[in-house]
Design a protein around this motif. Structure first.
Motif, mmCIF file in Angstrom:
data_model
loop_
_atom_site.group_PDB
_atom_site.id
_atom_site.type_symbol
_atom_site.label_atom_id
_atom_site.label_comp_id
_atom_site.label_asym_id
_atom_site.label_seq_id
_atom_site.Cartn_x
_atom_site.Cartn_y
_atom_site.Cartn_z
ATOM 1 N N GLY A 22 0.909 -1.272 0.022
ATOM 2 C CA GLY A 22 0.016 -0.023 -0.052
ATOM 3 C C GLY A 22 0.832 1.347 0.051
ATOM 4 N N LEU A 23 2.091 1.156 0.239
ATOM 5 C CA LEU A 23 3.127 2.238 0.189
ATOM 6 C C LEU A 23 3.968 2.308 -1.063
ATOM 7 C CD1 LEU A 23 3.952 3.180 3.867
ATOM 8 C CD2 LEU A 23 2.380 4.480 2.248
ATOM 9 N N GLY A 24 4.222 3.284 -1.557
ATOM 10 C CA GLY A 24 5.060 3.169 -2.891
ATOM 11 C C GLY A 24 6.176 4.198 -2.483
ATOM 12 N N PRO A 25 7.256 4.262 -3.412
ATOM 13 C CA PRO A 25 8.513 5.015 -2.927
ATOM 14 C C PRO A 25 8.173 6.602 -2.650
ATOM 15 C CG PRO A 25 8.828 4.130 -5.169
ATOM 16 C CD PRO A 25 7.114 3.856 -4.741
ATOM 17 N N ARG A 26 6.815 7.035 -3.150
ATOM 18 C CA ARG A 26 6.457 8.447 -2.881
ATOM 19 C C ARG A 26 5.793 8.665 -1.589
ATOM 20 N NH1 ARG A 26 5.714 13.338 -5.857
ATOM 21 N NH2 ARG A 26 6.868 12.444 -7.494
ATOM 22 N N SER A 27 4.809 7.858 -1.368
ATOM 23 C CA SER A 27 4.209 7.790 -0.207
ATOM 24 C C SER A 27 5.041 7.360 0.955
ATOM 25 C CB SER A 27 2.764 7.052 -0.097
ATOM 26 O OG SER A 27 3.020 5.529 -0.728
ATOM 27 N N ALA A 28 5.963 6.387 0.654
ATOM 28 C CA ALA A 28 6.772 6.130 1.890
ATOM 29 C C ALA A 28 7.863 7.369 2.241
ATOM 30 C CB ALA A 28 7.794 5.038 1.282
ATOM 31 N N ARG A 29 8.180 8.252 1.359
ATOM 32 C CA ARG A 29 8.853 9.459 1.745
ATOM 33 C C ARG A 29 8.138 10.300 2.555
ATOM 34 N NH1 ARG A 29 11.419 9.602 -3.551
ATOM 35 N NH2 ARG A 29 9.673 10.946 -4.302
ATOM 36 N N ARG A 30 6.887 10.305 1.999
ATOM 37 C CA ARG A 30 5.942 11.406 2.827
ATOM 38 C C ARG A 30 5.656 10.704 4.431
ATOM 39 N NH1 ARG A 30 0.512 11.254 0.641
ATOM 40 N NH2 ARG A 30 0.105 12.503 2.373
ATOM 41 N N ALA A 31 5.733 9.322 4.502
ATOM 42 C CA ALA A 31 5.386 8.743 5.894
ATOM 43 C C ALA A 31 6.601 8.971 6.634
ATOM 44 C CB ALA A 31 5.107 7.291 5.459
ATOM 45 N N ALA A 32 7.901 8.837 5.958
ATOM 46 C CA ALA A 32 8.990 8.873 6.818
ATOM 47 C C ALA A 32 9.257 10.406 7.362
ATOM 48 C CB ALA A 32 10.291 8.652 5.879
ATOM 49 N N LEU A 33 8.936 11.344 6.388
ATOM 50 C CA LEU A 33 8.921 12.679 6.736
ATOM 51 C C LEU A 33 7.852 13.080 7.884
ATOM 52 C CD1 LEU A 33 9.143 14.765 3.432
ATOM 53 C CD2 LEU A 33 10.557 14.929 5.596
ATOM 54 N N ASP A 34 6.670 12.519 7.798
ATOM 55 C CA ASP A 34 5.567 12.685 9.064
ATOM 56 C C ASP A 34 5.956 12.073 10.098
ATOM 57 O OD1 ASP A 34 3.047 13.681 8.698
ATOM 58 O OD2 ASP A 34 2.472 11.834 9.374
ATOM 59 N N LEU A 35 6.686 10.786 10.068
ATOM 60 C CA LEU A 35 7.418 10.155 11.316
ATOM 61 C C LEU A 35 8.340 10.847 12.061
ATOM 62 C CD1 LEU A 35 7.552 6.459 10.120
ATOM 63 C CD2 LEU A 35 6.451 7.230 12.148
ATOM 64 N N VAL A 36 9.217 11.643 11.071
ATOM 65 C CA VAL A 36 10.418 12.611 11.808
ATOM 66 C C VAL A 36 9.639 13.766 12.488
ATOM 67 C CG1 VAL A 36 12.303 13.838 11.340
ATOM 68 C CG2 VAL A 36 11.852 11.494 10.345
ATOM 69 N N LYS A 37 8.711 14.149 11.714
ATOM 70 C CA LYS A 37 7.991 15.496 12.212
ATOM 71 C C LYS A 37 7.127 15.248 13.668
ATOM 72 C CE LYS A 37 5.805 19.327 9.781
ATOM 73 N NZ LYS A 37 4.854 19.485 8.525
ATOM 74 N N LYS A 38 6.579 13.903 13.535
ATOM 75 C CA LYS A 38 5.932 13.737 14.748
ATOM 76 C C LYS A 38 6.652 12.723 15.653
ATOM 77 C CE LYS A 38 1.699 14.472 12.272
ATOM 78 N NZ LYS A 38 0.639 13.570 11.477
ATOM 79 N N LYS A 39 7.724 12.996 15.961
ATOM 80 C CA LYS A 39 8.950 12.205 16.881
ATOM 81 C C LYS A 39 8.176 11.370 17.992
ATOM 82 C CE LYS A 39 13.422 12.675 16.105
ATOM 83 N NZ LYS A 39 14.951 13.132 16.497
ATOM 84 N N GLU A 40 7.518 12.260 18.788
ATOM 85 C CA GLU A 40 6.963 11.901 19.964
ATOM 86 C C GLU A 40 5.660 11.207 19.924
ATOM 87 O OE1 GLU A 40 8.749 11.822 22.806
ATOM 88 O OE2 GLU A 40 10.321 13.119 21.552
ATOM 89 N N GLN A 41 4.820 11.633 19.160
ATOM 90 C CA GLN A 41 3.277 11.221 18.950
ATOM 91 C C GLN A 41 3.570 9.948 18.075
ATOM 92 O OE1 GLN A 41 4.674 14.257 18.088
ATOM 93 N NE2 GLN A 41 2.959 15.464 17.591
#
Lengths: 201, 201
Positions: A22-41
């Motif tokens: 369900g995750l391609g290269p582009r959405s994986a990048r978005r997911a990684a950015l989101d993860l780093v942005k929401k480190k604690e949550q």
């Protein structure tokens, strides 16, 4: 950082995320950015949840379900109807049936379908174990709840051959119009099956 | 296990995965099953990668990029053109420009766009820091590479007002037909912009 790439730590995270269904290269990048942005949550809890899953989740030795105990909670449940075994392709199918709450029996997870082209034969699935379970005199009925695909149906056919001399009644799921389905969008095969299995009102 | 649900450890994992952009509840379930199925090849490395990202990734104090060092590798790179700052909404936009390899300057990540309805004002973005950087006499040009959306463009407008007395040249990206784009599928605004900015061949 090479031109055009993120740091190796992030690249590694992106590449692993891209392997999730369900995750391609582009959405994986978005997911990684989101993860780093929401480190604690998000990042921290997800890291913990993955470590917990790695350390606690096991496959049920009886039915192939996944759980933190083996035999799994369903197999241990004394209120379940032990005369019925419902055969499914994957754990996800078991979950779908459990969510619908329509089955009181036990399950058997095959781990896929027969696929000679991909080199997946009967010994790669849990068919032998199913035959063994079906020989238990307590078991009366086997419901083959495999996908209505060519692979699912040919696997179901193979299994019913294997179960022929086990003294159990073998069922499959009914074909027909999905509840809420519009006739105009259904394929001819489904329509034909629905007409053939018409019910009196 | 309650009827219709997986074990709490798996439910927790599914709920966290479902919060990733691009994954809904159904695909999060599929992803969780896939992870548990591929414990050694996927679950374990992903848990490690997340823990590494949590421990090593920091936000660059200068430009807002994410990296394992601050100032980030781009800001430290002495071969970069320090007269140009390219302003982007998010780190993902910075990555896209770096992949294209079209900019030799530095970046400035805003962290979003102005959105009064969501309560996001100038103080929630890094606009103050940008104005500070723009006052550096070394900086000659600011390129506003914000999305061509209403939010992006109104934020760009606000920023160019703020930068008016900084003594820098302010640019925006050109509008026009995307390379490979078919005219029939483009909106009227893009076509109008492309005609208005026509080039002699």
């Amino acid at each position: 950082m090479a031109r055009g790439t993120a740091s190796p730590e992030i690249e590694q995270l992106i590449q692993l995320l891209a392997r999730l269904p369900g995750l391609g290269p582009r959405s994986a990048r978005r997911a990684a950015l989101d993860l780093v942005k929401k480190k604690e949550q998000l990042l921290q809890p997800l890291a913990t949840a993955l470590a917990t899953a790695r350390d606690t989740i096991v496959t049920c030795e009886a039915c192939g379900n996944i759980d933190t105990v083996s035999p799994c909670t369903i197999c241990r449940d004394e209120t379940r109807d032990r005369t019925l075994i419902c055969v499914v392709e994957e754990v996800g199918d078991l979950w779908a049936l459990e969510r619908a709450g329509v089955l009181q029996g036990l399950y058997h997870v095959l781990g896929g379908t027969l696929s000679p082209l991909d080199g997946i034969g009967p010994e790669d699935l849990t068919i032998g174990k199913l035959v063994e379970r079906a020989r238990d005199p307590k078991v009366v009925e086997i419901l083959l709840a495999l996908n209505a695909t060519v692979e699912g149906q040919s696997t179901a056919h193979f299994i019913s051959d294997q179960l022929a001399d086990c003294g159990v009644a073998i069922y499959r799921l009914a074909h027909g119009v999905p509840v809420g389905g519009e006739l105009d969008y259904l394929d001819d095969g489904t329509l034909a099956a629905a007409v053939k299995a018409k019910k009196m009102v």
